[in-house]
Design a protein around this motif. Structure first.
Motif, PDB file in Angstrom:
ATOM      1  N   LEU A  41      -6.547  18.882  49.268  1.00 18.10           N
ATOM      2  CA  LEU A  41      -6.601  19.990  48.311  1.00 18.10           C
ATOM      3  C   LEU A  41      -6.381  19.455  46.908  1.00 18.10           C
ATOM      4  N   ARG A  42      -7.291  19.822  45.981  1.00 18.59           N
ATOM      5  CA  ARG A  42      -7.216  19.398  44.586  1.00 18.59           C
ATOM      6  C   ARG A  42      -7.463  20.604  43.688  1.00 18.59           C
ATOM      7  N   VAL A  43      -7.031  20.477  42.430  1.00 14.65           N
ATOM      8  CA  VAL A  43      -7.378  21.477  41.417  1.00 14.65           C
ATOM      9  C   VAL A  43      -8.079  20.769  40.266  1.00 14.65           C
ATOM     10  N   GLU A  44      -8.805  21.547  39.467  1.00 14.31           N
ATOM     11  CA  GLU A  44      -9.617  20.984  38.381  1.00 14.31           C
ATOM     12  C   GLU A  44      -8.832  20.749  37.098  1.00 14.31           C
ATOM     13  N   ASN A  45      -7.685  21.411  36.928  1.00 19.09           N
ATOM     14  CA  ASN A  45      -7.004  21.360  35.631  1.00 19.09           C
ATOM     15  C   ASN A  45      -5.869  20.343  35.555  1.00 19.09           C
ATOM     16  N   GLY A  46      -5.716  19.481  36.555  1.00 20.55           N
ATOM     17  CA  GLY A  46      -4.688  18.444  36.476  1.00 20.55           C
ATOM     18  C   GLY A  46      -4.958  17.498  35.308  1.00 20.55           C
ATOM     19  N   ALA A  47      -3.901  17.004  34.690  1.00 20.57           N
ATOM     20  CA  ALA A  47      -4.057  16.063  33.579  1.00 20.57           C
ATOM     21  C   ALA A  47      -4.384  14.667  34.113  1.00 20.57           C
ATOM     22  N   ARG A  48      -4.772  13.760  33.235  1.00 19.40           N
ATOM     23  CA  ARG A  48      -5.328  12.475  33.660  1.00 19.40           C
ATOM     24  C   ARG A  48      -4.466  11.255  33.321  1.00 19.40           C
ATOM     25  N   LEU A  49      -3.259  11.455  32.802  1.00 20.45           N
ATOM     26  CA  LEU A  49      -2.424  10.306  32.438  1.00 20.45           C
ATOM     27  C   LEU A  49      -1.598   9.835  33.626  1.00 20.45           C
ATOM     28  N   GLY A  50      -1.314   8.548  33.648  1.00 24.32           N
ATOM     29  CA  GLY A  50      -0.457   8.002  34.692  1.00 24.32           C
ATOM     30  C   GLY A  50      -1.220   7.476  35.889  1.00 24.32           C
ATOM     31  N   SER A  51      -0.460   7.115  36.904  1.00 28.79           N
ATOM     32  CA  SER A  51      -1.012   6.515  38.125  1.00 28.79           C
ATOM     33  C   SER A  51      -0.682   7.374  39.330  1.00 28.79           C
ATOM     34  N   ARG A  74       8.842   5.082  22.810  1.00 25.26           N
ATOM     35  CA  ARG A  74       8.843   5.957  21.631  1.00 25.26           C
ATOM     36  C   ARG A  74       7.683   6.944  21.635  1.00 25.26           C
ATOM     37  N   GLY A  75       6.776   6.817  22.602  1.00 27.66           N
ATOM     38  CA  GLY A  75       5.629   7.722  22.676  1.00 27.66           C
ATOM     39  C   GLY A  75       5.980   9.032  23.363  1.00 27.66           C
ATOM     40  N   ASP A  76       4.999   9.894  23.503  1.00 24.23           N
ATOM     41  CA  ASP A  76       5.154  11.209  24.123  1.00 24.23           C
ATOM     42  C   ASP A  76       5.097  11.071  25.640  1.00 24.23           C
ATOM     43  N   ASP A  77       6.158  11.488  26.326  1.00 28.48           N
ATOM     44  CA  ASP A  77       6.201  11.449  27.792  1.00 28.48           C
ATOM     45  C   ASP A  77       5.667  12.762  28.363  1.00 28.48           C
ATOM     46  N   THR A  78       4.875  12.654  29.427  1.00 29.80           N
ATOM     47  CA  THR A  78       4.378  13.859  30.103  1.00 29.80           C
ATOM     48  C   THR A  78       4.841  13.956  31.551  1.00 29.80           C
ATOM     49  N   ALA A  79       5.260  12.869  32.178  1.00 29.96           N
ATOM     50  CA  ALA A  79       5.734  12.836  33.574  1.00 29.96           C
ATOM     51  C   ALA A  79       4.648  13.301  34.545  1.00 29.96           C
ATOM     52  N   LEU A  80       4.867  14.388  35.313  1.00 28.66           N
ATOM     53  CA  LEU A  80       3.905  14.808  36.343  1.00 28.66           C
ATOM     54  C   LEU A  80       2.630  15.340  35.693  1.00 28.66           C
ATOM     55  N   ASN A  81       1.495  14.723  36.033  1.00 27.63           N
ATOM     56  CA  ASN A  81       0.198  15.106  35.473  1.00 27.63           C
ATOM     57  C   ASN A  81      -0.694  15.833  36.458  1.00 27.63           C
ATOM     58  N   ASP A  82      -0.591  15.519  37.746  1.00 26.70           N
ATOM     59  CA  ASP A  82      -1.489  16.121  38.734  1.00 26.70           C
ATOM     60  C   ASP A  82      -0.874  15.939  40.118  1.00 26.70           C
ATOM     61  N   VAL A  83      -1.376  16.686  41.084  1.00 29.78           N
ATOM     62  CA  VAL A  83      -0.909  16.594  42.468  1.00 29.78           C
ATOM     63  C   VAL A  83      -2.058  16.900  43.408  1.00 29.78           C
ATOM     64  N   ARG A  84      -2.045  16.270  44.549  1.00 31.10           N
ATOM     65  CA  ARG A  84      -2.970  16.561  45.660  1.00 31.10           C
ATOM     66  C   ARG A  84      -2.121  16.838  46.885  1.00 31.10           C
ATOM     67  N   PHE A  85      -2.592  17.742  47.718  1.00 33.87           N
ATOM     68  CA  PHE A  85      -1.941  17.989  48.999  1.00 33.87           C
ATOM     69  C   PHE A  85      -2.955  17.782  50.099  1.00 33.87           C
ATOM     70  N   VAL A  86      -2.498  17.420  51.285  1.00 37.35           N
ATOM     71  CA  VAL A  86      -3.386  17.256  52.431  1.00 37.35           C
ATOM     72  C   VAL A  86      -2.993  18.250  53.518  1.00 37.35           C
ATOM     73  N   CYS A  87      -3.982  18.602  54.344  1.00 31.90           N
ATOM     74  CA  CYS A  87      -3.811  19.600  55.401  1.00 31.90           C
ATOM     75  C   CYS A  87      -3.885  18.949  56.778  1.00 31.90           C
ATOM     76  N   CYS A  88      -3.046  19.431  57.689  1.00 26.13           N
ATOM     77  CA  CYS A  88      -3.050  18.984  59.084  1.00 26.13           C
ATOM     78  C   CYS A  88      -3.177  20.218  59.980  1.00 26.13           C
TER      79      CYS A  88
END
Length: 191
Positions: free
Chosen positions: A29-39, A176-190
């Protein structure tokens, strides 16, 4: 005799470990509006035969003139046969505190949507809140921050599936830059 018992114990432990780490899922499961920064962090799964029926979030409160990050992480509450069977989370940020767990009245989590603040000139936060739909039709919403806007719902776990795993995208400390922390999430179904 001792060697044979030792070999049997090692084989049994290896099979148990393989079974736990190889839990199968059939849908992401994904959404379209997640941000793109980070790993992207690792995919973490509820234990075998358990499903997510609730969640908590790591949330940093409003910082005034400081750098806001809002939601830093999401932790799933896994249940099996009506009893809590552990929690799982993927990568999460450094700031904030874990909220109390929120749970479906009955059933398990089956779809979600995010409230995300998009990048702008200034203090950005990325994920600010999350809502879930439970398999019995009720909704639960986190107690995150108010910035940003809600996106569309993800697909629903089809064929009677339920959310059983989580993977998060987190931006690390920026100094010293702007921190955003959580940018996006995916969930899986079983099933």
């Amino acid at each position: 005799m001792f060697l044979n018992i030792h070999v049997v114990v090692v084989v049994v432990l290896a099979l148990c470990t393989q079974q736990l780490s190889a839990r199968e899922y059939y849908q992401t499961l994904r959404v379209e509006n997640g941000a793109r920064l980070g790993s992207w962090g690792p995919l973490e799964m509820c234990p075998l035969d358990s499903y997510a029926e609730g969640f908590s979030m790591r949330v940093e409160s409003r910082q005034g003139d400081g750098d806001d990050t809002a939601v830093n992480g999401i932790r799933l509450t896994c249940v099996k046969d009506g009893r809590q069977y552990g929690t799982v989370d993927s990568t999460y940020g450094y700031w904030g505190h874990w909220t109390p767990a929120m749970s479906c009245r009955s059933g398990a989590l089956t779809r979600f949507k995010l409230n995300v603040e998009t990048a702008s000139e200034g203090d950005d936060t990325a994920v600010n809140n999350i809502k879930f739909v439970c398999s019995e039709g009720d909704f639960i919403e986190g107690s995150g921050m108010p910035w940003g806007s809600w996106g569309s719902w993800s697909q629903i776990c089809h064929s009677g599936g339920r959310i059983c795993g989580i993977q998060t995208r987190v931006q690390g400390r920026q100094g010293r830059g702007d921190d955003t922390a959580l940018n996006d999430v995916r969930f899986v179904c079983c099933r």
